[in-house]
Design a protein around this motif. Structure first.
Motif, PDB file in Angstrom:
ATOM      1  N   SER A 169      45.512  75.968  69.669  1.00 44.64           N
ATOM      2  CA  SER A 169      44.150  76.841  68.879  1.00 44.64           C
ATOM      3  C   SER A 169      43.824  76.227  67.648  1.00 44.64           C
ATOM      4  O   SER A 169      44.777  75.227  67.150  1.00 44.64           O
ATOM      5  N   LEU A 170      42.820  76.139  67.148  1.00 47.42           N
ATOM      6  CA  LEU A 170      42.372  75.776  65.766  1.00 47.42           C
ATOM      7  C   LEU A 170      42.196  76.841  65.025  1.00 47.42           C
ATOM      8  O   LEU A 170      41.583  77.964  65.161  1.00 47.42           O
ATOM      9  N   ALA A 171      42.587  76.860  63.730  1.00 45.52           N
ATOM     10  CA  ALA A 171      42.475  77.726  62.626  1.00 45.52           C
ATOM     11  C   ALA A 171      42.076  76.749  61.346  1.00 45.52           C
ATOM     12  O   ALA A 171      43.006  76.069  60.670  1.00 45.52           O
ATOM     13  N   GLY A 172      40.934  76.678  61.103  1.00 44.30           N
ATOM     14  CA  GLY A 172      40.167  75.939  59.986  1.00 44.30           C
ATOM     15  C   GLY A 172      40.567  74.467  60.444  1.00 44.30           C
ATOM     16  O   GLY A 172      40.146  73.817  61.320  1.00 44.30           O
ATOM     17  N   GLU A 173      41.267  73.801  59.351  1.00 42.97           N
ATOM     18  CA  GLU A 173      41.697  72.491  59.625  1.00 42.97           C
ATOM     19  C   GLU A 173      43.005  72.017  60.188  1.00 42.97           C
ATOM     20  O   GLU A 173      43.495  71.069  60.526  1.00 42.97           O
ATOM     21  N   SER A 174      43.550  73.386  60.604  1.00 40.62           N
ATOM     22  CA  SER A 174      45.095  73.198  61.266  1.00 40.62           C
ATOM     23  C   SER A 174      45.150  73.572  62.755  1.00 40.62           C
ATOM     24  O   SER A 174      44.378  74.453  63.127  1.00 40.62           O
ATOM     25  N   LEU A 175      45.821  72.656  63.511  1.00 37.35           N
ATOM     26  CA  LEU A 175      45.930  72.647  64.801  1.00 37.35           C
ATOM     27  C   LEU A 175      47.211  73.644  65.116  1.00 37.35           C
ATOM     28  O   LEU A 175      48.249  73.181  64.535  1.00 37.35           O
ATOM     29  N   ILE A 176      47.241  74.802  66.029  1.00 40.08           N
ATOM     30  CA  ILE A 176      48.382  75.555  66.050  1.00 40.08           C
ATOM     31  C   ILE A 176      48.682  75.520  67.566  1.00 40.08           C
ATOM     32  O   ILE A 176      47.778  75.269  68.471  1.00 40.08           O
ATOM     33  N   TYR A 177      49.953  74.759  67.867  1.00 40.70           N
ATOM     34  CA  TYR A 177      50.359  74.587  69.124  1.00 40.70           C
ATOM     35  C   TYR A 177      51.885  74.759  69.389  1.00 40.70           C
ATOM     36  O   TYR A 177      52.555  75.205  68.392  1.00 40.70           O
ATOM     37  N   VAL A 178      52.469  74.713  70.619  1.00 37.57           N
ATOM     38  CA  VAL A 178      53.842  74.554  70.827  1.00 37.57           C
ATOM     39  C   VAL A 178      54.202  73.408  71.021  1.00 37.57           C
ATOM     40  O   VAL A 178      53.735  72.348  71.724  1.00 37.57           O
ATOM     41  N   SER A 179      55.551  72.922  70.440  1.00 37.48           N
ATOM     42  CA  SER A 179      56.254  71.703  71.045  1.00 37.48           C
ATOM     43  C   SER A 179      57.841  71.947  71.296  1.00 37.48           C
ATOM     44  O   SER A 179      58.345  73.138  70.563  1.00 37.48           O
ATOM     45  N   THR A 180      58.347  71.115  71.821  1.00 33.05           N
ATOM     46  CA  THR A 180      59.633  71.301  72.266  1.00 33.05           C
ATOM     47  C   THR A 180      60.545  70.304  71.636  1.00 33.05           C
ATOM     48  O   THR A 180      61.664  69.832  72.197  1.00 33.05           O
ATOM     49  N   HIS A 181      60.285  69.473  70.827  1.00 34.53           N
ATOM     50  CA  HIS A 181      60.850  68.289  70.173  1.00 34.53           C
ATOM     51  C   HIS A 181      62.069  68.652  69.360  1.00 34.53           C
ATOM     52  O   HIS A 181      62.763  67.884  69.130  1.00 34.53           O
ATOM     53  N   GLU A 182      62.228  69.761  68.938  1.00 39.79           N
ATOM     54  CA  GLU A 182      63.518  70.129  68.122  1.00 39.79           C
ATOM     55  C   GLU A 182      64.574  70.779  68.855  1.00 39.79           C
ATOM     56  O   GLU A 182      64.305  71.775  69.638  1.00 39.79           O
ATOM     57  N   ASP A 183      65.647  70.217  68.696  1.00 39.12           N
ATOM     58  CA  ASP A 183      66.954  70.962  69.621  1.00 39.12           C
ATOM     59  C   ASP A 183      67.189  72.150  69.026  1.00 39.12           C
ATOM     60  O   ASP A 183      67.303  72.189  67.849  1.00 39.12           O
ATOM     61  N   SER A 184      67.177  73.511  69.692  1.00 33.91           N
ATOM     62  CA  SER A 184      67.608  74.368  69.011  1.00 33.91           C
ATOM     63  C   SER A 184      69.045  74.367  68.461  1.00 33.91           C
ATOM     64  O   SER A 184      69.352  75.322  67.862  1.00 33.91           O
ATOM     65  N   GLY A 185      69.955  73.657  69.027  1.00 39.05           N
ATOM     66  CA  GLY A 185      71.383  73.558  68.479  1.00 39.05           C
ATOM     67  C   GLY A 185      72.186  74.435  69.327  1.00 39.05           C
ATOM     68  O   GLY A 185      73.327  74.431  69.308  1.00 39.05           O
ATOM     69  N   VAL A 186      71.597  75.287  70.591  1.00 38.49           N
ATOM     70  CA  VAL A 186      72.433  76.189  70.998  1.00 38.49           C
ATOM     71  C   VAL A 186      72.197  76.052  72.510  1.00 38.49           C
ATOM     72  O   VAL A 186      71.042  76.058  72.795  1.00 38.49           O
ATOM     73  N   PRO A 187      73.193  75.862  73.475  1.00 40.52           N
ATOM     74  CA  PRO A 187      72.852  75.318  75.085  1.00 40.52           C
ATOM     75  C   PRO A 187      72.242  76.617  75.633  1.00 40.52           C
ATOM     76  O   PRO A 187      72.492  77.843  75.151  1.00 40.52           O
ATOM     77  N   ARG A 188      71.355  76.384  76.335  1.00 35.55           N
ATOM     78  CA  ARG A 188      70.344  77.290  76.937  1.00 35.55           C
ATOM     79  C   ARG A 188      69.518  78.437  75.898  1.00 35.55           C
ATOM     80  O   ARG A 188      68.995  79.496  76.276  1.00 35.55           O
TER      81      ARG A 188
END
Length: 714
Positions: A169-188
């Motif tokens: 989605s777009l909010a003004g000048e900002s793009l709002i989205y989902v990414s999975t690039h960061e490890d949650s640090g907890v299996p599963r």
């Protein structure tokens, strides 16, 4: 004197030759790791049949084939679109000077696109002609049509990160989205989180708290609020249909003010800053859309909810009109159709209006969204044949690999394996077993029988091991291991197992003398070793024993270890961990576990034996499964780990099921390889559980519903 001179000359030659031998330090610096210049193959069931593009039809008059517009380029996998209400300066600057004074204003579209197997978010401005060409079906067919394409978030814009982008989605000048690039640090624990990227500066902020997974973000009409489907702190428990998420709302600017507003809901969409539509599966079994009205306190106890779509059909992934907050677009599955279609629904009159069935009745349509003035509704579907790559299916799709020197491919099949020299690939694709050169040439069907798992003999050229029989079957099911000489003109077969007690997953020892495999002959699926030439008639030894399942075994290149998957910690639960054991039955140790109840399967050693590639739900689920076509397990990614269980790395980021990886000795050039004989685009299926009609006594909801009785937990 002369002998002394010869002596010194020999000393000089000795040291000169010594300097030519590289030291261990220089060898490391020269990157002589034997895993480099290798390739990894894996499967995603049905994925290479996708040929998605984004389309739109008008809501102001009856949709027809002549007024359906194809908005995306016909060359990529394009999905999950969004029509922004306004453009920030950073995007306006990309438009030609005349763009705002043309007779037909362009379509402005933000969407997710998979290019070279990698997820990006693009902005497209599509100029679609004038009133002199009113009859138009695809933007691409118009002479004089032009397109502006701007990559917003992708590999080049995110420091090389590769990740899913979900619903932007777009909010003004900002793009709002989902990414999975960061490890949650907890299996599963899911890696899915919502981010905001400022399009002018490129600065990115994480809006989802650490330890939390968010999906399907939606920005309110004012841009002040963002709603998400979220687990909160409870985490994923293995759901494969509905994720059992809750709806949370927070400030788009920085993620503050986060509060749960709805228990049990997904895929939020704002009608105004106080009204959210969402879906859930009801107690009566039907997927339905609900309306939530938020009060000033915005707490779950102060929010009123009501079911708005009736039982008798599945309705989900709603999009709310911001012009008429009683109008929603939904995807539906009716008992009268095998396909997912888009319909409009008026929550006051209870009336449905067909959108896509008159246009293309025999295609699946996914995830609708409105234009700012609600005069158009967009969605994505398979573009079919005739545009771009839609007429062909890839044999190998290249994906960007975060590990340098290794090419990564999705194959149009399952259970791939490389020949010892790496020049050929065996794989399974219903119906049957195939062999092909790694460049896509020489494709041959070896057998039309139901096969699973493949492995090449390391010593005897052209010999492949496989299993014939039903997959996912009980211990007593008739499944046997065969060897096939694919270079023999007559394709000579030899059955290696006797008795048919679910013998499968053969893997030869590196010296070619033995085969490890799994068998249910004892009443439980355990590992056995047999003679590679004569099969169990030439010698058989049980390697593991117990009232559990040991399966999916792979012999290391040095012959020292056998890696396998096992549910021995919780037999029969469906939870599998990865183990390894010496061929003599000693040294059993766990390599990795994907959390309590998790699955880690299909281990495969690297050519040097130092690493193992495998598939796992270690990163949990990445998107709401109902927003995608059918996948048996809508989770699972490809990972690499050191054989001692350290340094896990995630290779794939998507919302599909990736599995059955293989690691070969050849570096396949990182470009797509087309299936030699074409393919069958758009042959994927809708989610199987949407075919179930929970209550056959409830008639399929009609298009002029009137006052239907609606019962479901509010």
């Amino acid at each position: 004197m002369k002998s002394t001179q010869y002596f010194y000359l020999l000393i000089i030659i000795f040291f000169f030759l010594l300097n030519l031998i590289p030291s261990p330090t220089s060898a490391t610096h020269d990157n002589t790791n034997t895993n480099t210049h290798t390739s990894i193959l894996f499967t995603t069931s049905g994925r290479l049949s996708y040929a998605f593009d984004i389309f739109a039809v008008p809501t102001t008059h009856s949709p027809t084939k002549s007024n359906e517009l194809q908005l995306t380029d016909g060359n990529s996998i394009n999905f999950n679109g969004h029509f922004p209400a306004s453009l920030p300066p950073s995007l306006v600057s990309h438009l030609p000077d005349h763009s705002l004074i043309t007779e037909k204003l362009p379509f402005h579209l933000i969407y997710v696109t998979e290019r070279n197997g990698t997820h990006h978010i693009f902005y497209d401005a599509v100029f679609h002609g004038t009133s002199q060409s009113p009859e138009r079906r695809a933007i691409l067919e118009l002479s004089g049509s032009t397109r502006v394409q701007v990559p917003l978030v992708g590999v080049d814009q995110s420091d090389g990160r590769v990740s899913l982008k979900d619903k932007p989605s777009l909010a003004g000048e900002s793009l709002i989205y989902v990414s999975t690039h960061e490890d949650s640090g907890v299996p599963r624990r899911s890696w899915a989180a919502v981010y905001s990227t400022h399009l002018g500066s490129g600065s990115t902020r994480r809006l989802t708290p650490k330890g939390v997974a968010d999906f399907s973000p939606a920005v309110s009409p004012s841009g002040v609020w963002t709603a998400v489907a979220s687990y909160g702190k409870k985490g994923w428990s293995g759901e494969v249909q509905e994720l059992d998420t809750d709806i949370y709302v927070f400030m788009t600017r920085n993620g503050s003010g986060r509060v749960k507003v709805v228990e049990h809901g997904g895929w939020p969409s704002w009608a105004d800053d106080n009204t959210i539509y969402f879906h859930r599966r009801c107690d009566d079994g039907w997927w339905s859309v609900f309306k939530a009205v938020l009060s000033g306190e915005r707490g779950v106890d102060s929010v009123s909810t009501q079911r708005v779509t009736p039982p008798g059909l599945h309705a989900f992934t709603p999009a709310a009109s911001t012009v008429n907050k009683n109008l929603i677009a939904v995807a539906t599955r009716r008992g009268t159709s095998e396909y997912r279609h888009i319909e409009l629904f008026d929550v006051v009159s209870k009336k449905f209006t067909e959108i896509t069935r008159p246009v293309s009745p025999h295609a699946h349509h996914l995830n609708p969204f409105f234009s700012p003035d609600s005069s158009w509704v967009g969605y994505h579907k398979c573009r079919g044949t005739g545009n771009g790559r839609g007429s062909d299916t890839l044999l190998l799709e290249n994906l960007r690999n975060p590990i340098p020197g290794i090419s990564l491919f999705r194959i149009d099949g399952s259970f791939p394996s490389f020949s010892p020299s790496g020049d050929r690939i065996a794989y399974v694709r219903s119906p049957g077993l195939y062999v092909v050169n790694y460049d896509g040439s020489g494709l041959r069907q070896i057998s039309s029988r139901s096969a699973f798992s493949t492995a090449w003999d390391p010593k005897r050229k052209g010999v492949i091991y496989t299993s014939f029989g039903p997959i996912f079957a009980s211990e007593r099911t008739e499944v046997d291991i065969m060897s096939i000489n694919v270079d023999d003109k007559d394709l000579s077969y030899k059955q290696l197992t006797i008795g048919g007690q679910n013998n499968a997953f053969p893997s030869p020892s590196p010296d070619g003398k033995w085969i490890v495999f799994r068998s249910g002959r004892s009443g439980h699926k355990n590992l056995y070793i047999m003679d590679a030439l004569e099969g169990e008639a030439g010698g058989l030894r049980q390697l593991t024993e117990g009232p559990w399942t040991d399966t999916m075994c792979n012999w290391s290149p040095d012959g020292e270890w056998i890696a396998f998957a096992s549910d021995r910690e919780n037999p029969g639960s469906g939870s599998f961990e990865m183990y390894k054991i010496h061929p003599n039955g000693m040294g059993l140790r766990k390599v990795i576990q994907s959390g309590t109840g998790g699955r880690t399967n299909h281990p495969y050693f690297s050519p040097d034996g130092k690493y193992i590639v495998f598939t796992s739900d270690y990163a949990a689920v990445s998107a709401e499964p109902i927003s995608n076509p059918h996948h048996y397990q809508p989770y699972g990614d490809i990972f690499v780990i050191k054989s001692d269980g350290s340094e896990i790395r995630r290779l794939t980021h998507n919302s599909y099921e990736d599995g059955t990886p293989a690691w070969g000795p050849t570096f396949i050039k990182p470009v797509d390889v087309e299936l030699p004989n074409g393919g069958h685009p758009c042959s994927f299926e809708d989610c199987h559980w949407l075919s179930v009609r929970p209550n056959v006594s409830v008639m399929d909801a009609s298009f002029g519903l009137g006052s239907a009785k609606i019962e479901c937990a509010q």
